[in-house]
Design a protein around this motif. Sequence first.
Motif, PDB file in Angstrom:
ATOM      1  N   SER A 103     -22.174  -0.230  12.236  1.00 38.04           N
ATOM      2  CA  SER A 103     -23.275  -0.654  11.360  1.00 38.04           C
ATOM      3  C   SER A 103     -22.804  -0.666   9.913  1.00 38.04           C
ATOM      4  O   SER A 103     -23.091  -1.594   9.160  1.00 38.04           O
ATOM      5  N   LEU A 104     -22.073   0.387   9.534  1.00 35.39           N
ATOM      6  CA  LEU A 104     -21.576   0.474   8.169  1.00 35.39           C
ATOM      7  C   LEU A 104     -20.562  -0.642   7.904  1.00 35.39           C
ATOM      8  O   LEU A 104     -20.595  -1.312   6.870  1.00 35.39           O
ATOM      9  N   ARG A 105     -19.648  -0.847   8.862  1.00 37.71           N
ATOM     10  CA  ARG A 105     -18.637  -1.902   8.711  1.00 37.71           C
ATOM     11  C   ARG A 105     -19.289  -3.264   8.558  1.00 37.71           C
ATOM     12  O   ARG A 105     -18.957  -4.039   7.665  1.00 37.71           O
ATOM     13  N   LEU A 106     -20.231  -3.553   9.438  1.00 38.04           N
ATOM     14  CA  LEU A 106     -20.858  -4.871   9.444  1.00 38.04           C
ATOM     15  C   LEU A 106     -21.702  -5.072   8.175  1.00 38.04           C
ATOM     16  O   LEU A 106     -21.742  -6.164   7.609  1.00 38.04           O
ATOM     17  N   PRO A 153     -24.452   8.668  -0.204  1.00 39.27           N
ATOM     18  CA  PRO A 153     -24.494   9.461   1.024  1.00 39.27           C
ATOM     19  C   PRO A 153     -23.092   9.796   1.530  1.00 39.27           C
ATOM     20  O   PRO A 153     -22.150   9.040   1.307  1.00 39.27           O
ATOM     21  N   ASP A 154     -22.980  10.916   2.190  1.00 37.16           N
ATOM     22  CA  ASP A 154     -21.719  11.326   2.814  1.00 37.16           C
ATOM     23  C   ASP A 154     -21.354  10.299   3.897  1.00 37.16           C
ATOM     24  O   ASP A 154     -22.134  10.092   4.834  1.00 37.16           O
ATOM     25  N   PRO A 155     -20.201   9.640   3.768  1.00 30.64           N
ATOM     26  CA  PRO A 155     -19.871   8.582   4.739  1.00 30.64           C
ATOM     27  C   PRO A 155     -19.849   9.091   6.189  1.00 30.64           C
ATOM     28  O   PRO A 155     -20.260   8.364   7.097  1.00 30.64           O
ATOM     29  N   LEU A 156     -19.401  10.328   6.401  1.00 24.74           N
ATOM     30  CA  LEU A 156     -19.336  10.827   7.779  1.00 24.74           C
ATOM     31  C   LEU A 156     -20.728  11.029   8.374  1.00 24.74           C
ATOM     32  O   LEU A 156     -20.970  10.736   9.540  1.00 24.74           O
ATOM     33  N   GLY A 166     -10.162   7.104   9.869  1.00 21.44           N
ATOM     34  CA  GLY A 166     -10.112   7.090  11.332  1.00 21.44           C
ATOM     35  C   GLY A 166     -11.472   6.763  11.933  1.00 21.44           C
ATOM     36  O   GLY A 166     -11.594   5.913  12.806  1.00 21.44           O
ATOM     37  N   ARG A 167     -12.507   7.416  11.421  1.00 21.48           N
ATOM     38  CA  ARG A 167     -13.862   7.179  11.946  1.00 21.48           C
ATOM     39  C   ARG A 167     -14.322   5.744  11.685  1.00 21.48           C
ATOM     40  O   ARG A 167     -15.113   5.189  12.431  1.00 21.48           O
ATOM     41  N   LEU A 168     -13.827   5.170  10.579  1.00 15.33           N
ATOM     42  CA  LEU A 168     -14.215   3.803  10.244  1.00 15.33           C
ATOM     43  C   LEU A 168     -13.482   2.761  11.087  1.00 15.33           C
ATOM     44  O   LEU A 168     -13.790   1.587  11.034  1.00 15.33           O
ATOM     45  N   GLY A 169     -12.483   3.218  11.848  1.00 10.36           N
ATOM     46  CA  GLY A 169     -11.714   2.280  12.659  1.00 10.36           C
ATOM     47  C   GLY A 169     -10.795   1.405  11.820  1.00 10.36           C
ATOM     48  O   GLY A 169     -10.549   0.258  12.156  1.00 10.36           O
ATOM     49  N   ARG A 170     -10.313   1.952  10.709  1.00 12.16           N
ATOM     50  CA  ARG A 170      -9.342   1.212   9.894  1.00 12.16           C
ATOM     51  C   ARG A 170      -7.952   1.673  10.250  1.00 12.16           C
ATOM     52  O   ARG A 170      -7.744   2.837  10.576  1.00 12.16           O
ATOM     53  N   TRP A 171      -6.989   0.786  10.162  1.00 10.46           N
ATOM     54  CA  TRP A 171      -5.604   1.182  10.395  1.00 10.46           C
ATOM     55  C   TRP A 171      -4.890   1.350   9.072  1.00 10.46           C
ATOM     56  O   TRP A 171      -4.776   0.402   8.306  1.00 10.46           O
TER      57      TRP A 171
END
Length: 815
Positions: free
Chosen positions: A498-501, A485-488, A10-15
Amino acid sequence: MDKEWERVIGRLGRWVDFEHSYKTMDQTFMESVWWGFQQLWEKGLVYEGKKVILYCPRCATPLSNFEIAMDNSYTDVAETSTVYKYPVVGEPKTFLLAWSTTPWNKLATPALAVSPTLDYVKVQQDDEFYILAQERLTMLRGDFKIVERYQGRDLEKLQFAPHYDFYEGERSPQDKVGVVIADEFVTGQEGTGIVTLAVYGEDDYRVMKAHDVQLAEHVDDEGNLKAAVKPWAGMNILEANPLINEELKQRGLIYKEEPLTHSVPVCYRCGTRLYHAPLPAWFINIQQIKEQLIDHNEDINWVPEHLKYGRFLYGLENAPDWNISRSRYWGTPMPIWVGKDKSGELARRIVGSMDELKEWAVDPKQVSKLIDLHREFLDEIELWVDDGKTIKGKRIPEVFDCWIESGSMPFASRHYPFENVAEFDSNYPADFISEYIAQTRAWFYTMHVISVGIFGTHAFNNALTTGTILAEDGSKMSKSKKNFPDPLKLIDQYGSDSLRLYLMSSAVMKAENINFNQKEVADIRRKVFVIWWNVVSFYQTFAKQTQPTQPNKPEHILDRWILSRLETLIQQTTDFMDSYDLVRASRTLMEFVSDLSNWYLRLSRERLKAENNQEPSQVLGYVLYTLAQLFAPFAPFFAELIHHNLVDDQTSIHLTDWPSVDQALRDTQLETEMAMVRKVVELGRAARKEHGVRVRQPLTTVTIAVSENQLPRAVERFQTLIGQELNVKKVVWRKVTQDVPLTVLLDVKLTNELKEEGEARELIRAIQNLRREAGLAASDRAKMQLPDWPDRWQAEIETKTRTQLVKGEGPLLLE
Ligand SMILES: [Zn+2]
C-alpha cells in the motif's frame, strides 16, 4: 542507524547492495578520481585561473564560506565613503560620479560599471557636469540642472581617464582600460548607481574578465601595495587609504567624502580585516564542451520529461566554468605537483595513478608504504616534475571540490580502469539513475560533465527524478519534530505494498513535492488490495479449475471484453515501464482492479457460480494471475500471495516471465463499445434518480440515441446486459445523423402491471432481508404473514424466497 535503515529497506521490498557499498575516501576510489582528472587534463579541459574569495593577509590564507558564517566573523568599523570624479574623455569638465569605501582600490580601477536598465542623467552644477543614476540625485549637494538623459547601456560608449595607471607597461594590446560596462549586478540602492571596478571583488573580476579589461593585481600576499605602486609601495592598504584620498582631493577628483560606519568581515582566527582577493583556482572548461554536453542530453530519457529541455538544459546552457579546487584539509588531494627550474620557469606534473606516483617520487620508498592518499600522508611527498628528473616539485595544497568525487562515481566506485574494465565497459552508460530534483543541478550535472569530458558520452540513459516527501502539514519531515509516522508501523498497519503503490502513483515520482497523507495509504489498501482480494476469494470459492491457464477466445461478451482489457493493460503497462513512467503504469493497474470488480465480476457472478460453465472460471483465473504478474514490480508481496493461492507456495511469481500481449485476444473496438455501454448505464441510472424511480421498479423502454460512428457493430450483443443493468424490458437504439453527445431516454410511465412487478421485487428483497436477520439458511422453509401482495406474482415470490405467503397482520415472519 544503518541497521534501522536496512530493516526498513528490507520490509519495503527494495533491493540495496549493502555489502558492496563504496566510500569516496577509499584509496581505490581516490586513485580513479585522479585518473579521471588526468584524462580531462590531457584533453585540454582543465585550466588554472583565478577565483575571488575572502582572504586574510595575516594568515595568508583564503577563508571558506562556512568560516565567515560564524558569529565572530563581522565587526563594525568607522570609515569614509567617497564619491570620486572620473573625467569623461572628449567632454571637458564632465565627470562620471562613482561611489566607494575602499580608496586603495582606486589605485587600479581600469573600468566603471553601470546598470544596463537604470535611467541615468547628466546634471550641471556651477561650471561642471556630472553623470549619475537618476534615482541617486538626492546625494548631490546643492542645486543642479538636468541637461541630458541616458539608459545605463548608452553609457558604454563613454571612455574615462583613470586616476592612476601603474600597470601601463604590462598591458597587452587587447587589454582595455578606461571603459564603462553595463552589468546587472549594479543597482540603484546606494551610492551613485556607478561602481568602480578592481580585481578585488567577485562581481568586479567576473565583469572585467568577460570584457577583456586589464586585470592588474597591486596588492601582495600580506596586504601591502606592490612595488609598481611607486608613491606608496610596501605600505599596508588600510594605512594608505587616507593618503590616497588626500592626493585625489588635491587633484580635484573627489566630489565628496562622508563618514560611514559599516560591518566588515574579519578573520575568525586573528581578527584581521579580510578583503576579497583573486586567488589561483582550477577550473574545468565547460564552455569548450558545452555543445557536446547539450548534444548528449538528447540521449537521456528524463522523467518527468520537462526536465530535459527545462531545468537540465537551462543549467547546461548557462553553466560557468567549474571551479574544482578547494582550500580545505579533507577531500581527495588534487594530484598536481609544481616546481621551478633554475631560470624560474614553472613545471608541473599531473599524476593519474599510484604507479605514476611511485615512478616520479623523489623518494620511492615513501610511496611504497603509502596506504592512504589523504593530505596528511601525501603533502610531504616530493615528485620529479620534469621527465629528466632534475626539478623537484611539491603538491599544490588544494583538494578537489567534493562534486568531482560524486561525479566520478560511475567509474571510481569500480576502481576503473585499474580493475573491472570489461564489467564497466559493458554497463556504461548506466540504464537508469534516480535521485531527487535538486540533483538535476548537482549530481546529475556533475556526472554528465565528467562523463562527456572523459568518455565522450552521457552517464545514464534514464533519469528518474523524484520530489520531496513533506509532512502532512507541508513542513519538512524532521526526526526531532516527529511529524511523520513510523514507516515500520505504517507497514504493519497497511502493508508495504500500500505504501509502495501510494508513493509510486503519486506526484513525487514526477519530481513534485507531496504532503505525506496516511489516509491515502489506507485508501489504497481498501480500494485496491481489499477489493482485489475479494475477487480472488470469489474465484477460489467457485472456480472450476485448479491452476490458471490461458483461455482461447471465449463466447460471452463480458469474457471477451475483460480479456481484451487485460491484453491492452499488458501493452500499456509494458510501454509505461519501458519509458520509466511509473506513475501512469501504477495508476493504469489500479483502475483495472476497479473495472474487474465493479463491472466484470458484478455482472458475471451467476455465470461463475453455474455448475456447468467452465469458461468464465478460466477467464477470471487467467486475468487474476496475469494482473498479479503486472503488479509484481509495484506490489511484490501481494503478487506473491496471489501466486501462493492460485499456483503453489513452492515457486515464486517473481521468477515467471513478464506477460506478453496476445493480439488474438484483443478487440479494441469492443473495449470502446463497452465503455459506451457503461456510459449508457450511468446515464440511465441518473435518469431514474432524476425521476425518483427506484432501481427495482421495472420500466418498459430505454431509448439510446447515438451517432452513426458510436453505434456498436452488433447491438444485440449488449441488449441483455443493458436491460438487466437498467431494469427495462426493451432497449431501443436510435441512430442520429448529427454528431451529438450520447443521449439516454427512459420511459418512466408506469402501468399497473409494471407497478405490481415493482412491488413484487421489493417484497422479495424485504423477505430475504428478514430471513437473513432471523438467521435462516437458504434451504430453510418459512412462512410470511402479510396483509396483501400482487396475486399474479405469488408463485414467483414463494419460489424465489422459499417462503409461503399467508394473509394476516404483518409483515411478520413465521418460522
Ligand atoms: Zn587571520
